[in-house]
Design an enzyme around this catalytic site. Structure first.
Site: not given
Ligand SMILES: [Zn+2]
Ligand SMILES: [Zn+2]
Length: 274
Positions: A191-192, A202
């Site tokens: 994620h990061e 998202c």
């Molecule tokens: Zn996404």
């Molecule tokens: Zn984030």
């Protein structure tokens, strides 16, 4: 998926018909799930976001790996086990990953506080990001700091799992709320680090790029990218999507993430003939 949500998600993906057949197949899969409306404590109920379409992403002129800057650095801030994190990150981004020697933050003058509710020690993310910017190697695409101490991004916040810049190539996240839980750690790294490719949160699908306000919401995120964000990362890095899925399947198997390994395996089987 409800028709309206489906139309919005499809528009976010953009026009895919000129892409290689295997990539089109991967993007056009029933294995992706719609993101349900947020509950009152969830991220999107507290941080309304409008989403970032593929076309908006490209127009933002995000950082992309170059011949000079193509290594992802993981920077432990302290000493602890990283488990499968390096292999997972390499497969996820299809780029070289280097784990640097641990750095001690005690001399770095990082602002800290005791959380007003829990009394837990917390470090200010913006100070850590400034510190990491000064350490950034010249061949780094980006560098992600990893700490065992809890984080906060601003005095008005209770805590944050991690924070990364879209432009400055640095990010930080904390193991504190995830100690010893490699599945969660791998998700937060994905994620990061994705943020540092200019990919925003998202809102379209269940996706590793969904924002998260609490542990249950983090756990509801899958480890994989939705089609909109898969297309962004593929545009940025230029990998072969099936080769990436095979490497992720193998890493997930090895790490014991059986359901994710199976998810990749099914997608590989479905698209290998395309
Ligand atoms: Zn996404
Ligand atoms: Zn984030």
């Amino acid at each position: 998926m409800k028709p309206l949500a489906f139309a919005v998600a499809l528009a976010a993906l953009g026009d895919t018909h000129a892409l290689p057949p295997a990539l089109q197949c991967a993007l056009n899969s029933a294995a992706f799930e719609a993101l349900p409306p947020p509950g009152p404590n969830d991220w999107l109920a507290n941080h309304p976001e409008k989403g970032q379409t593929f076309d908006e992403f490209v127009r933002s002129q995000p950082n992309r790996p170059t011949a000079q800057r193509r290594t992802i650095y993981l920077q432990p801030l302290g000493t602890f086990e990283l488990g499968p994190l390096k292999e997972f990150t390499e497969a996820f981004f299809m780029m070289p990953v280097v784990v640097r020697a641990p750095l001690d933050l005690t001399s770095a003058k990082i602002t800290s506080r005791k959380n007003p509710y829990s009394g837990q020690q917390q470090l200010l993310t913006t100070d850590i990001l400034a510190f990491l910017r000064r350490q950034l190697p010249s061949d780094a695409f980006c560098m992600l700091g990893i700490t065992m101490i809890d984080l906060y991004p601003d005095p008005s916040w209770n805590f944050v799992f991690g924070q990364a810049t879209l432009r400055d190539r640095v990010g930080v996240y904390s193991f504190a709320r995830y100690e010893g839980q490699m599945r969660r750690n791998c998700k937060v790294v994905a994620h990061e680090t994705s943020h540092m490719f200019g990919i925003e949160h998202c809102i379209y699908f269940r996706c590793v790029l969904n924002g998260s306000n609490h542990l249950a919401e983090s756990d509801a995120r899958p480890m994989h990218l939705c089609p909109v964000d898969l297309r962004k990362l593929q545009w940025s890095v230029g990998f072969d999507v099936l080769e990436r899925y095979r490497r992720l399947r193998d890493v997930c198997r090895h790490a014991g993430f059986a359901d994710e390994a199976q998810w990749y395996e099914r997608e590989i089987e479905r698209c290998a003939k395309s």
